[in-house]
Design an enzyme around this catalytic site. Structure first.
Site, PDB file in Angstrom:
ATOM      1  N   HIS A   1      18.826 -41.981  44.477  1.00 56.75           N
ATOM      2  CA  HIS A   1      17.567 -41.592  43.834  1.00 56.75           C
ATOM      3  C   HIS A   1      16.378 -41.739  44.773  1.00 56.75           C
ATOM      4  CE1 HIS A   1      17.406 -45.976  43.579  1.00 56.75           C
ATOM      5  NE2 HIS A   1      16.107 -45.855  43.494  1.00 56.75           N
TER       6      HIS A   1
HETATM    7  C1  UD1 Z   1      11.306 -45.903  40.878  1.00 63.31           C
HETATM    8  C2  UD1 Z   1      10.766 -46.825  41.967  1.00 63.31           C
HETATM    9  C3  UD1 Z   1      11.871 -47.129  42.958  1.00 63.31           C
HETATM   10  C4  UD1 Z   1      13.076 -47.714  42.248  1.00 63.31           C
HETATM   11  C5  UD1 Z   1      13.516 -46.792  41.117  1.00 63.31           C
HETATM   12  C6  UD1 Z   1      14.606 -47.464  40.327  1.00 63.31           C
HETATM   13  C7  UD1 Z   1       8.405 -46.592  42.639  1.00 63.31           C
HETATM   14  C8  UD1 Z   1       7.512 -46.056  43.658  1.00 63.31           C
HETATM   15  N1  UD1 Z   1       9.687 -46.172  42.718  1.00 63.31           N
HETATM   16  O1  UD1 Z   1      11.707 -44.682  41.475  1.00 63.31           O
HETATM   17  O2  UD1 Z   1      11.417 -48.065  43.920  1.00 63.31           O
HETATM   18  O3  UD1 Z   1      14.118 -47.861  43.181  1.00 63.31           O
HETATM   19  O4  UD1 Z   1      12.410 -46.554  40.239  1.00 63.31           O
HETATM   20  O5  UD1 Z   1      15.373 -46.544  39.624  1.00 63.31           O
HETATM   21  O6  UD1 Z   1       8.007 -47.355  41.793  1.00 63.31           O
HETATM   22  N2  UD1 Z   1      12.211 -39.814  35.116  1.00 63.31           N
HETATM   23  C9  UD1 Z   1      12.734 -39.464  33.889  1.00 63.31           C
HETATM   24  N3  UD1 Z   1      12.905 -40.471  32.966  1.00 63.31           N
HETATM   25  C10 UD1 Z   1      12.594 -41.757  33.202  1.00 63.31           C
HETATM   26  C11 UD1 Z   1      12.041 -42.101  34.454  1.00 63.31           C
HETATM   27  C12 UD1 Z   1      11.879 -41.111  35.403  1.00 63.31           C
HETATM   28  O7  UD1 Z   1      13.026 -38.313  33.633  1.00 63.31           O
HETATM   29  O8  UD1 Z   1      12.796 -42.615  32.306  1.00 63.31           O
HETATM   30  C13 UD1 Z   1      12.060 -38.747  36.149  1.00 63.31           C
HETATM   31  C14 UD1 Z   1      10.682 -38.086  36.134  1.00 63.31           C
HETATM   32  O9  UD1 Z   1      10.850 -36.761  36.442  1.00 63.31           O
HETATM   33  C15 UD1 Z   1       9.983 -38.785  37.291  1.00 63.31           C
HETATM   34  C16 UD1 Z   1      11.115 -39.053  38.254  1.00 63.31           C
HETATM   35  O10 UD1 Z   1      12.247 -39.332  37.444  1.00 63.31           O
HETATM   36  O11 UD1 Z   1       8.971 -38.007  37.864  1.00 63.31           O
HETATM   37  C17 UD1 Z   1      10.866 -40.233  39.181  1.00 63.31           C
HETATM   38  O12 UD1 Z   1      10.541 -41.415  38.430  1.00 63.31           O
HETATM   39  P1  UD1 Z   1       9.599 -42.556  39.050  1.00 63.31           P
HETATM   40  O13 UD1 Z   1       9.555 -43.693  38.121  1.00 63.31           O
HETATM   41  O14 UD1 Z   1       8.318 -41.991  39.533  1.00 63.31           O
HETATM   42  O15 UD1 Z   1      10.352 -42.965  40.371  1.00 63.31           O
HETATM   43  P2  UD1 Z   1      11.875 -43.379  40.599  1.00 63.31           P
HETATM   44  O16 UD1 Z   1      12.464 -42.348  41.505  1.00 63.31           O
HETATM   45  O17 UD1 Z   1      12.534 -43.663  39.308  1.00 63.31           O
HETATM   46  N1  UDP Z   2      22.614 -49.339  37.395  1.00 64.11           N
HETATM   47  C1  UDP Z   2      23.097 -49.217  36.094  1.00 64.11           C
HETATM   48  N2  UDP Z   2      23.523 -47.980  35.669  1.00 64.11           N
HETATM   49  C2  UDP Z   2      23.513 -46.888  36.481  1.00 64.11           C
HETATM   50  C3  UDP Z   2      23.037 -47.031  37.805  1.00 64.11           C
HETATM   51  C4  UDP Z   2      22.576 -48.267  38.223  1.00 64.11           C
HETATM   52  O1  UDP Z   2      23.139 -50.198  35.354  1.00 64.11           O
HETATM   53  O2  UDP Z   2      23.910 -45.812  36.028  1.00 64.11           O
HETATM   54  C5  UDP Z   2      22.058 -50.641  37.834  1.00 64.11           C
HETATM   55  C6  UDP Z   2      22.749 -51.274  39.012  1.00 64.11           C
HETATM   56  O3  UDP Z   2      23.765 -52.133  38.569  1.00 64.11           O
HETATM   57  C7  UDP Z   2      21.628 -52.034  39.710  1.00 64.11           C
HETATM   58  C8  UDP Z   2      20.374 -51.294  39.314  1.00 64.11           C
HETATM   59  O4  UDP Z   2      20.742 -50.405  38.272  1.00 64.11           O
HETATM   60  O5  UDP Z   2      21.532 -53.356  39.229  1.00 64.11           O
HETATM   61  C9  UDP Z   2      19.813 -50.561  40.484  1.00 64.11           C
HETATM   62  O6  UDP Z   2      18.778 -49.743  40.061  1.00 64.11           O
HETATM   63  P1  UDP Z   2      18.261 -48.525  40.926  1.00 64.11           P
HETATM   64  O7  UDP Z   2      19.319 -48.081  41.846  1.00 64.11           O
HETATM   65  O8  UDP Z   2      17.703 -47.551  39.954  1.00 64.11           O
HETATM   66  O9  UDP Z   2      17.021 -49.140  41.703  1.00 64.11           O
HETATM   67  P2  UDP Z   2      16.844 -49.951  43.075  1.00 64.11           P
HETATM   68  O10 UDP Z   2      17.700 -51.156  43.013  1.00 64.11           O
HETATM   69  O11 UDP Z   2      17.201 -49.024  44.186  1.00 64.11           O
HETATM   70  O12 UDP Z   2      15.395 -50.243  43.095  1.00 64.11           O
END
Ligand code: UD1
Ligand code: UDP
Length: 440
Positions: free
Chosen positions: A209
């Protein structure tokens, strides 16, 4: 004492859950504030359910948006709540926009900030997360640090060792506790039950992601090219909403989904995900948390990044950085799949993130700081302005606490000739090169 926890995304919910539970167990007053950055049931509510957390006391519902807009909305919402609730300490976790917003707002309201998972550095300033974690560390009063290596990053930035608490990572607490529950329960997610994961061999769990991968067409394409060739594996891909959107925008989703050995499913709950990863032969990921969980669960990981703020996993031998490079992904995956000794060495890598007692250590330290008045922000007249930073080679048999007392000093860095060491009170300094602040 009142503790406020700010969280906003899936990994923050998972990693703060053990701390929230520990605060609750001790009967300390607390509030939990959700920024609403993640809002889909599969990215938020399901984790409150699986981790047995009460619903958050507040949700600001900021939703998705550009970094500036999202952070700005969070700051406004968080400020209103903190002014009302007046906590003694605000806890933020990791490196998301919630951490940036929460730490900035609390610091400006003169509320102590405790940064959980502090000190990580990728040194890659193209990552929004690197900016967030650095800013949070500038704003914090207490640092809960997973490893000695991360603590040294903070010492190198000039922080006082007294504020740095090496706790391990709460992901280990969450992993150990919930894997047991998951094993008793078995898979519940419909999509996984349909796939009959329990009876599958050669599972490769894939997550990605990270903006620098999934927002760049050439990088995703190169990763997909590698996945096509890994057709002896059952690739299970719980897809992050960001990734799904981007693959669809690039017109790549159907091509990937049509591959018989690739199973794209919605993001799955924590219990099912732990079961899935623990049954995997290999993890392919760009997730931070998953790099940590892989080494905790003894599963080899290939990380789809060129750098990592979790270098301990690489030096321990459990994680290899392959970037988005097709050849590097395939070469290393084939080693793991075909060379038993290679795979076993990766599985045997020592987990650098502790024993699963990080939450307890974190709350112990907060209670200690609180009882000693160390959460109070210092008044201008109480700030010590006069010290000289010195270096010395120590010849006597003296430990850090004795040296500090004798010299009226604070030991900063300790160098044993090969490596920097984190100075604890009982670190023996004989033969060490040290830097210290000598108080006037
Ligand atoms: C965010 C964090 C990242 C973390 C990740 C965990 C920042 C800058 N980034 O990235 O560090 O690793 O979360 O997963 O804070 N969206 C949905 N539904 C949701 C949430 C998001 O559809 O519930 C979609 C939207 O289109 C959104 C995109 O995902 O624009 C990105 O979501 P966003 O929260 O901005 O960043 P992440 O890539 O999730
Ligand atoms: N995870 C989960 N379900 C999923 C994918 C990830 O429970 O389908 C959990 C995983 O075990 C880990 C956390 O989500 O603890 C990691 O989150 P993510 O990769 O979104 O964020 P990051 O750690 O890179 O910030």
């Amino acid at each position: 004492m009142k503790i406020a926890t700010i969280l906003g995304t899936r990994p923050e919910i998972i990693k703060m859950a053990p701390i929230i539970a520990e605060i609750d167990r001790r009967g300390i007053s607390q509030i939990v504030l959700h920024t609403g950055q993640h809002y889909d049931k599969e990215m938020s509510d399901n984790f409150f359910r699986d981790l047995e957390l009460p619903s958050p006391d507040y949700n600001i519902h900021v939703g998705s948006g550009s970094h500036g807009k999202q952070t700005g909305l969070m700051m406004k919402g968080i400020e209103e709540i903190l002014l009302e609730e007046k906590p003694d300490i605000v806890l933020v976790q990791g490196d998301t926009n919630a951490v940036l917003a929460g730490a900035l707002v609390a610091a400006k309201l003169h509320i102590a900030v405790g940064h959980v998972e502090a000190g990580l550095r990728s040194f890659d300033t193209t990552m929004p997360e690197e900016i967030n974690r650095r800013v949070a560390d500038v704003c914090s009063a207490m640092y809960f640090i997973p490893t000695e290596e991360s603590a040294i990053n903070l010492l190198a930035e000039g922080l006082s060792r007294n504020d740095l608490i090496i706790t391990g990572n709460t992901v280990v607490d969450a992993c150990f506790r919930h894997l047991e529950i998951a094993k008793k329960r078995g898979f519940e997610e419909e999509s996984l039950a349909e796939l009959d994961i329990e009876n599958m061999d050669n599972i490769l769990t894939l997550t990605m992601h990270r903006a620098e991968n999934v927002d760049v067409k050439e990088r995703v394409t190169s990763i997909i090219e590698a996945l096509k060739e890994l057709d002896e594996m059952n690739i299970i891909f719980p897809i992050h909403p960001r990734t799904k959107n981007m693959l669809e925008n690039f017109g790549l989703f159907d091509e990937l989904n049509d591959l018989e050995h690739v199973h794209i499913v919605k993001p799955i709950g924590y219990l099912d995900f732990l079961l899935l990863t623990s049954k995997s032969t290999l993890i392919l990921t760009d997730s931070g948390g998953l790099q940590e969980e892989a080494i905790t669960l003894d599963v080899p990981a290939l990380t789809l990044r060129y750098n990592t703020e979790r270098p301990e996993t690489v030096t321990a031998g459990g994680n290899i950085l392959v970037g988005a490079n097709k050849d590097a992904i395939l070469e290393n995956a084939n080693f793991i799949l075909n060379d038993d000794e290679f795979a076993q060495n990766m599985r045997n890598a020592k987990n650098p993130y502790g024993q699963g007692d990080a939450a307890e250590k974190t709350v112990d330290a907060i209670e200690k700081f609180y009882s000693e008045g160390l959460l109070d922000i210092k008044a201008p007249e109480d700030i010590m302005t006069s010290f000289t930073r010195k270096m010395a080679l120590i010849n006597e048999d003296v430990n850090v606490a004795e040296f500090e007392q004798k010299e009226n000093a604070l030991v900063h860095m300790v160098f044993d000739g090969q490596n920097m060491k984190f100075p604890t009170d009982d670190t023996n300094l004989k033969g060490m090169m040290i830097s210290y602040d000598k108080r006037e």
